[in-house]
Design a protein around this motif. Sequence first.
Motif, PDB file in Angstrom:
ATOM      1  N   ARG A 143       2.745  15.434  -5.911  1.00  0.00           N
ATOM      2  CA  ARG A 143       1.745  16.313  -4.367  1.00  0.00           C
ATOM      3  C   ARG A 143       2.543  17.288  -4.255  1.00  0.00           C
ATOM      4  O   ARG A 143       3.990  17.581  -4.459  1.00  0.00           O
TER       5      ARG A 143
ATOM      6  N   VAL B  75       2.923   7.684  -0.668  1.00  0.00           N
ATOM      7  CA  VAL B  75       1.898   8.289  -0.554  1.00  0.00           C
ATOM      8  C   VAL B  75       0.691   6.506  -0.290  1.00  0.00           C
ATOM      9  O   VAL B  75       1.116   6.001  -1.165  1.00  0.00           O
ATOM     10  N   LYS B  76       0.283   6.945   0.261  1.00  0.00           N
ATOM     11  CA  LYS B  76      -0.906   5.882   0.370  1.00  0.00           C
ATOM     12  C   LYS B  76      -1.631   4.924  -0.802  1.00  0.00           C
ATOM     13  O   LYS B  76      -1.909   6.410  -1.784  1.00  0.00           O
ATOM     14  N   LYS B  77      -1.879   4.127  -1.265  1.00  0.00           N
ATOM     15  CA  LYS B  77      -2.177   4.263  -2.790  1.00  0.00           C
ATOM     16  C   LYS B  77      -3.665   3.711  -2.550  1.00  0.00           C
ATOM     17  O   LYS B  77      -4.161   4.186  -3.105  1.00  0.00           O
ATOM     18  N   ASP B  78      -3.794   3.612  -1.067  1.00  0.00           N
ATOM     19  CA  ASP B  78      -5.252   3.536  -0.623  1.00  0.00           C
ATOM     20  C   ASP B  78      -5.464   4.296   0.500  1.00  0.00           C
ATOM     21  O   ASP B  78      -4.794   2.838   1.745  1.00  0.00           O
ATOM     22  N   ASP B  79      -6.230   5.164   0.767  1.00  0.00           N
ATOM     23  CA  ASP B  79      -5.612   5.353   2.321  1.00  0.00           C
ATOM     24  C   ASP B  79      -7.075   4.753   3.024  1.00  0.00           C
ATOM     25  O   ASP B  79      -6.844   4.954   4.279  1.00  0.00           O
ATOM     26  N   GLY B  80      -7.606   4.370   2.832  1.00  0.00           N
ATOM     27  CA  GLY B  80      -9.136   3.404   3.831  1.00  0.00           C
ATOM     28  C   GLY B  80      -8.297   1.471   4.450  1.00  0.00           C
ATOM     29  O   GLY B  80      -8.055   1.109   4.658  1.00  0.00           O
TER      30      GLY B  80
ATOM     31  N   ASN C 209       0.805  -1.142   0.069  1.00  0.00           N
ATOM     32  CA  ASN C 209       0.460   0.025   0.445  1.00  0.00           C
ATOM     33  C   ASN C 209       0.754   1.450   0.245  1.00  0.00           C
ATOM     34  O   ASN C 209       1.112   1.457   0.798  1.00  0.00           O
TER      35      ASN C 209
ATOM     36  N   ASN D 231      -1.230   1.137   6.363  1.00  0.00           N
ATOM     37  CA  ASN D 231       1.105   0.365   5.650  1.00  0.00           C
ATOM     38  C   ASN D 231       1.272   0.525   6.793  1.00  0.00           C
ATOM     39  O   ASN D 231       3.019   0.378   6.317  1.00  0.00           O
TER      40      ASN D 231
END
Length: 637
Positions: free
Chosen positions: A567, A579-584, A561, A587
């Motif tokens: 940015r 950054v996170k690939k999926d904020d939900g 993740n 990691n």
Amino acid sequence: MARLCVEVCREMMRPRVIESAADWLRTSFYDIQGRAFDETMVPWVTAPQGPCWAYDQVQFRAIWLQWAARMFKTNFGLAMLMRGMDLRPEETMFATPDETNCKGVFGRFWRMLENCPRLRDQVPIQQRQSKTRIQLRRSVCHGAWPRGKSRLADKSIRVGHGNEIDKWVQESTSTEGDPLERFRKRGAEFPDRKFVLESTPSVKGKSAVETGLLQSTNHRYHVPCPHCYKFQTLEFGDGKAPGGIFFDRLPSGQSDADLARKTAHYVCRYCEGRIEDVHRPQMMMSGVWVPAGCEVDHERAIEARDLPPDDRSWLRGEPYRWGSDYGCQISVFYALFHGWGQIAADFVQKHKNPTKLRQWVNEDKGETWEARRTKTTPEKIGERLRSEIPRGTVPEWGRLLTVTIDQQAAEGGFRLYVVMAHGNDWRSHVVDYGLTQTLEEVWQQAVSRTYPHADGGNETSVHAVAADSGWATKATYDWCNMHPGVVPCKGANNDLGGKPHRLNAVESGDHAGQMLLTVATDYWETDLQARLDDREPGTAESLSVCAGADRDMEFLEQLCNATISDRVDNRGNAKLLWVKKDDGIPNDFRDAVRYGLALAVCYAEEHGGFPARSEVRTRRAVLNAGERRPDGRAWNE
């Protein structure tokens, strides 16, 4: 008298022989220091089917130069403006990203004109030299930039130079269209127009110069091997297959800039001969430009510079595109102002930092940057990293055991830990991992125990421990003090002065004097992603996981993740950030693995390498207390 009149009329009616672009450069171009054009330093400019040749061809109206930095592209464009002002006095135009850049370039342009023997007598005194307009007695060069709307309008020009076109910005509120197209339309009424459009490239898919290059003849510079005389482009390569730059690594398997500088050399893709810096000048002087779709006749191409300019007998095949646009690309690998060692050292210093790597790709390789956004799924990662080594067992090659802890405040606070084994070639393996409520539970479950070794010898103790101090900082430092062998750690979003990590004492505050491991986030995120995507388990600098972890989707999802993205940082600067690939999805396990890779390198540097298997002790070696460093200092000094 009648005969004289006839001769004068005949001479006046005789077609004028136009001096070639290459010959004009050789006789009339001088830089701002007054130095004459040195063909031996930039031989690609005048090489067969190079930019000078293209400028002389009637069919080519646009000349696209996707060149690395410091490769003479801006000077070439300015030289062609000067040539036009000399041979066919008329209005020309120099367009650049902004007014500031225009003024800076024109300041140098005036000095070049003063040094040019063909034009110096037309140059006004310095007090009358405009910063945005070159006015000579018989010709003029207009300065222009995208945001100066009136400067790209209402002017008809035959010769133009578009400088650093990838940096041109179109106003979001503009209704006048693409500034590059507006610039090129200034020459629409001239069938023999010549526009030099040059830039170091930017981002793939957004690069104006790459777009033009791919729609053009797309030439590449080929140079002969000094051993087998076969022509080839110069590539950086992967350090494995011939046709690239090779350099030695440290015994640990890591890259080192100084060692790379001393040992770098090139390996021919055909004969695999070793090509040293001493061979570079003659190689570059013998080079030829080859359009996409064609190949080199190696024997004939050796003599290409002695053949007539339009002789194509040294080429095989037909170009894919042969219209009105000429284009060529070249990297700094051909530059004669440094050698293989400097090229390799620059890469080693920048390849683990995405922002610096992007600069290297754009300015040194002369290629567009494509951010790595892995499409690998957790399932595929699990399949790639899987092993048959039982959970909790150290692999045969394992020499060093680390435990790293990531802490989170969610749900009242919890801790994740990862136990990793590391080998001399920087292979790493996830031995065990887990989740607890307290740091003390991590100590009992993962740190204070020993681990069986796959070689059947003594069980192995943990050598080094690091705990993330980003949350519950005071409690973490206190716990580290209570447990010898544990150091607090934290991530850093800067490059730590070019170092992947830093181990030093806290200088102030409640924890002054306590050792802290700071980890360069960009460096280790990039290293970990390469282990996930590219390197096969069991090879140098690779990663593998214990049996069962390859089917643990929660662990694998966290491990995968992360992605790199454009940015804005906390200071408002645009940059590439991990950054996170999926904020939900958390990691946390990824962070713990990243800390483990850094901790292993830190341990090896502090101890002068990994412990030999025969010397592995059943008690734990510590980083923070008890023993002393190699220089005699205590670990907590």
